[in-house]
Scaffold this motif. Sequence first.
Motif, PDB file in Angstrom:
ATOM      1  N   LEU A  36       0.992 -39.820  36.476  1.00  0.00           N
ATOM      2  CA  LEU A  36      -0.201 -39.011  36.780  1.00  0.00           C
ATOM      3  C   LEU A  36       0.112 -38.029  37.916  1.00  0.00           C
ATOM      4  N   LEU A  37      -0.516 -36.841  37.865  1.00  0.00           N
ATOM      5  CA  LEU A  37      -0.322 -35.876  38.955  1.00  0.00           C
ATOM      6  C   LEU A  37      -0.980 -36.409  40.234  1.00  0.00           C
ATOM      7  N   VAL A  38      -0.350 -36.167  41.379  1.00  0.00           N
ATOM      8  CA  VAL A  38      -0.894 -36.629  42.671  1.00  0.00           C
ATOM      9  C   VAL A  38      -2.280 -36.039  42.889  1.00  0.00           C
ATOM     10  N   LYS A  39      -2.460 -34.771  42.548  1.00  0.00           N
ATOM     11  CA  LYS A  39      -3.770 -34.140  42.819  1.00  0.00           C
ATOM     12  C   LYS A  39      -4.854 -34.733  41.911  1.00  0.00           C
ATOM     13  N   ASP A  90       2.163 -28.887  44.122  1.00  0.00           N
ATOM     14  CA  ASP A  90       1.033 -28.854  43.187  1.00  0.00           C
ATOM     15  C   ASP A  90       1.319 -29.637  41.902  1.00  0.00           C
ATOM     16  N   ASN A  91       2.618 -29.662  41.488  1.00  0.00           N
ATOM     17  CA  ASN A  91       2.973 -30.360  40.233  1.00  0.00           C
ATOM     18  C   ASN A  91       3.523 -31.755  40.484  1.00  0.00           C
ATOM     19  N   LEU A  92       3.404 -32.234  41.715  1.00  0.00           N
ATOM     20  CA  LEU A  92       3.984 -33.539  42.061  1.00  0.00           C
ATOM     21  C   LEU A  92       3.261 -34.665  41.316  1.00  0.00           C
ATOM     22  N   THR A  93       4.075 -35.568  40.713  1.00  0.00           N
ATOM     23  CA  THR A  93       3.458 -36.749  40.073  1.00  0.00           C
ATOM     24  C   THR A  93       3.634 -37.943  41.012  1.00  0.00           C
ATOM     25  N   LEU A  94       2.954 -39.017  40.723  1.00  0.00           N
ATOM     26  CA  LEU A  94       2.998 -40.207  41.597  1.00  0.00           C
ATOM     27  C   LEU A  94       4.417 -40.780  41.674  1.00  0.00           C
ATOM     28  N   ASP A  95       5.219 -40.624  40.549  1.00  0.00           N
ATOM     29  CA  ASP A  95       6.623 -41.097  40.649  1.00  0.00           C
ATOM     30  C   ASP A  95       7.338 -40.304  41.731  1.00  0.00           C
TER      31      ASP A  95
ATOM     32  N   LYS C   7     -10.779 -35.491  30.680  1.00  0.00           N
ATOM     33  CA  LYS C   7     -11.092 -34.383  31.592  1.00  0.00           C
ATOM     34  C   LYS C   7      -9.843 -34.074  32.403  1.00  0.00           C
ATOM     35  N   HIS C   8      -9.618 -32.791  32.670  1.00  0.00           N
ATOM     36  CA  HIS C   8      -8.430 -32.371  33.432  1.00  0.00           C
ATOM     37  C   HIS C   8      -7.177 -33.063  32.896  1.00  0.00           C
ATOM     38  N   ASN C   9      -7.069 -33.119  31.567  1.00  0.00           N
ATOM     39  CA  ASN C   9      -5.848 -33.684  30.979  1.00  0.00           C
ATOM     40  C   ASN C   9      -5.614 -35.139  31.349  1.00  0.00           C
ATOM     41  N   THR C  10      -6.688 -35.800  31.790  1.00  0.00           N
ATOM     42  CA  THR C  10      -6.543 -37.208  32.191  1.00  0.00           C
ATOM     43  C   THR C  10      -7.496 -38.065  31.379  1.00  0.00           C
ATOM     44  N   LEU C  11      -6.971 -39.228  30.945  1.00  0.00           N
ATOM     45  CA  LEU C  11      -7.769 -40.144  30.134  1.00  0.00           C
ATOM     46  C   LEU C  11      -7.874 -41.468  30.886  1.00  0.00           C
ATOM     47  N   ALA C  12      -9.049 -42.069  30.857  1.00  0.00           N
ATOM     48  CA  ALA C  12      -9.197 -43.391  31.485  1.00  0.00           C
ATOM     49  C   ALA C  12      -9.618 -44.384  30.403  1.00  0.00           C
ATOM     50  N   VAL C  13      -8.950 -45.513  30.376  1.00  0.00           N
ATOM     51  CA  VAL C  13      -9.334 -46.567  29.432  1.00  0.00           C
ATOM     52  C   VAL C  13      -9.508 -47.853  30.235  1.00  0.00           C
ATOM     53  N   ALA C  14     -10.341 -48.750  29.715  1.00  0.00           N
ATOM     54  CA  ALA C  14     -10.596 -49.982  30.484  1.00  0.00           C
ATOM     55  C   ALA C  14     -10.869 -51.132  29.539  1.00  0.00           C
ATOM     56  N   SER C  15     -10.532 -52.328  29.989  1.00  0.00           N
ATOM     57  CA  SER C  15     -10.971 -53.497  29.223  1.00  0.00           C
ATOM     58  C   SER C  15     -11.287 -54.611  30.207  1.00  0.00           C
ATOM     59  N   VAL C  16     -12.285 -55.403  29.867  1.00  0.00           N
ATOM     60  CA  VAL C  16     -12.678 -56.501  30.756  1.00  0.00           C
ATOM     61  C   VAL C  16     -11.874 -57.728  30.327  1.00  0.00           C
ATOM     62  N   ILE C  17     -11.139 -58.303  31.285  1.00  0.00           N
ATOM     63  CA  ILE C  17     -10.402 -59.518  30.918  1.00  0.00           C
ATOM     64  C   ILE C  17     -10.867 -60.637  31.828  1.00  0.00           C
ATOM     65  N   ILE C  27      -8.928 -50.914  34.840  1.00  0.00           N
ATOM     66  CA  ILE C  27      -9.091 -49.500  34.452  1.00  0.00           C
ATOM     67  C   ILE C  27      -7.766 -48.790  34.651  1.00  0.00           C
ATOM     68  N   LEU C  28      -7.289 -48.107  33.609  1.00  0.00           N
ATOM     69  CA  LEU C  28      -6.006 -47.389  33.728  1.00  0.00           C
ATOM     70  C   LEU C  28      -6.251 -45.897  33.535  1.00  0.00           C
ATOM     71  N   TYR C  29      -5.796 -45.097  34.506  1.00  0.00           N
ATOM     72  CA  TYR C  29      -5.861 -43.637  34.376  1.00  0.00           C
ATOM     73  C   TYR C  29      -4.474 -43.153  33.972  1.00  0.00           C
ATOM     74  N   ALA C  30      -4.432 -42.357  32.902  1.00  0.00           N
ATOM     75  CA  ALA C  30      -3.124 -41.868  32.439  1.00  0.00           C
ATOM     76  C   ALA C  30      -3.244 -40.384  32.118  1.00  0.00           C
ATOM     77  N   PRO C  31      -2.141 -39.618  32.305  1.00  0.00           N
ATOM     78  CA  PRO C  31      -2.178 -38.199  31.966  1.00  0.00           C
ATOM     79  C   PRO C  31      -1.990 -38.032  30.458  1.00  0.00           C
ATOM     80  N   LEU C  32      -2.566 -36.982  29.907  1.00  0.00           N
ATOM     81  CA  LEU C  32      -2.410 -36.712  28.471  1.00  0.00           C
ATOM     82  C   LEU C  32      -0.946 -36.429  28.182  1.00  0.00           C
TER      83      LEU C  32
END
Lengths: 308, 176, 32
Positions: A36-39, A90-95, C7-17, C27-32
Motif C-alpha cells: 500500500l502507498l504510505v500516503k 509521494d510514490n513510497l509504499t509501506l515496504d 476508493k483511491h485505488n484502495t480496497l478494504a475487505v474484512a471478515s469476523v473470526i 480488516i485488510l487494506y490492499a492497493p488495487l
Amino acid sequence: RDQQIALKAIRSFLQSKNSFDVLPVSYRLIVFETSLLVKRALNILLQNSIVSAPLWNSKTSRFAGLLTSSDFINVIQYYSQNPDQFQFVDNLTLDGLRDVEKAIGAPQLETISIHPFKSLYEACVKMIESSARRIPLIDEDEKTHREIVVSVLTQYRILKFVSMNCRETKILLQPLSELKVGTTTNLSAVKLETPVMDVIHLLISQSVSSVPIVDDQDKLINVYEAVDVLSLIKGGMYTDLSLSVGEALIKRSDDFEGVYTCTLEDNLCVILETIRKSRLHRLFIVDTAGKLIGVITLSDILKYLLFD
Amino acid sequence: STIAILPSSLPQIHRAYMVQSYPELASVQPVVTKKSKTRWHFGIRSRSYPLDVMCEIYRALKNLGAEWVRPSEEELWTIKVRWKYSPVAQKEKKEGQEEETDDSVPDLMKMQIQLFQLEPNNYLVDFKFDGWESKRKDLEEEPVVDDEEQEQISSFSAYPFLHLATKLIMELAVNS
Amino acid sequence: LATTSIKHNTLAVASVIRYKRKYVTQILYAPL
C-alpha cells in the motif's frame, strides 16, 4: 506502607492477567498490506482516528511489523535531507519505509511481540526494555504455522485496565514530589517560533514522543507530539521546511483533547483515575505559576509500578 | 487533584492566538479527519444476469490460476474453490538450492463462493473461507472436529483468505 | 466477507473470526 501494599497488589495483578484478558469481547483490527502507498495508509489512519497499524506482507504471508508515527517522522527527515525527492516520497509504499530508515540511518525499530496468553507483566517488561509504546499480540495459525496478529496492546490500554480493575490504585497517595517518577531535569523545550523541522529533529535525537513549547517566561503553552506529524504530512505542509511549530499546530484536528498538566502535589491515584476517564499519553508537570518543571509519561508510570 | 488541561493548547484557542499574531494564517484549515464512516457491504453486489455473474467469476478464477469442483446440478450457484497459495519462503533461497517447500504446511486454500439473490435483478456474491488442504491428501475430507477441538482450531489467520479475496475482487473489477 | 467500494485505488475487505472466546473483525487494506 500503603504505597508498597498498592505496588505489590498491582504487580501480582499484572502477573495474574494476560494480554488476551485486556481485549474486548469483540473488536476490530485494521491491517495494511505492505504494498500500500504510505500516503494512502496515512489517510486510512486519520479517517479511523488511529495512529498505528500492523503490516502484512502478502508475498511471504507474514506479519511485517507495525506502522507507527516514527515511520512518518523518518519520511519527513528523509525529505528534509532530499528535498528534490518529492516524487519518490509521494510514490513510497509501506515496504519502502525500511529503505528510508536505512537512508537516514534511523535505528531499525526491533519489532517486539508477545503471545496473547503470556502475562501482562511480561508484555510491560518487553515494552519498557524496548521503549516501545505498543506491542503486537502474535499467535500462530494452527494449520499454516504463520503468524496471526491478534491485536496490538498499548501502554495506555494496560494502565487503563489496571485503573479499572485494581482498587489498590486508590491508595497510591504519595505525592510525585516524594517519588522518583518522570523527568524534571534537562528537558528540551522550544518556542512557538521554532521551525517545526528543528522540533522533529529533537523528537528523533532525544527519542521522545513529545516536545513542550514554552513562552519567554518558561510558562508551558503547548506541546508538539510525534502523532502531530501525521497531520503535517496529510496537509502536505512538510514541504515548507521553514514552517514554525506554532503554524504547524494549526493543522491539529479539533478533536484533540488538549495537553494535560499536573503539579508535584498530585499522586498516582489521581493520575490513574484520569487515565481511566480520558485518553492521555503524558502529563506535563508545572508549578503554581504554570512554569514547566518536567514530564511524566506512561512509560515512566509503568516503570515505577513494575520496578520501583 | 491539580490535574488540568492547558487552555492555550486547545486547537481553537491556539488557532485564535496564532491568527491574532499572524493574520495571514486565518486561511490555514485544520486537518479534517473526516469521520466518513467506512460503508461496509456483504460480499460484492451485482446487477448483471446471474449466469453472466457466474461466468465472470469462473473467468476470474481461471485467470488467477485457481481450481474448482465441477458444479453439481443442485448447487449451480456455489463454487468450491481450491487455490494454491505458496508464499515466498522467508529465508533467502541459496543459489541453486531447489526451493525448500515445507511439506507439512498446507498450501491449498479452500474458499466457497456463492451467488445470492437479494431481490429481482439484485445479486450478491459472497466469499467464505473453507479451510486448508495440503497437496498430498488430495480432496480427502477434513476430519470432523468435535466442538472442543473446534474451540482450539479457531485460532486461524484470515489474512491469506482476505488477500486472495482482494485479488479475486480486483480481477472481477478489472474485467468488468 | 465484508467489502468496501474501491476508493483511491484502495480496497478494504474484512471478515469476523472467532479467536478463542472473543471475536476479531480483521480488516485488510490492499492497493488495487
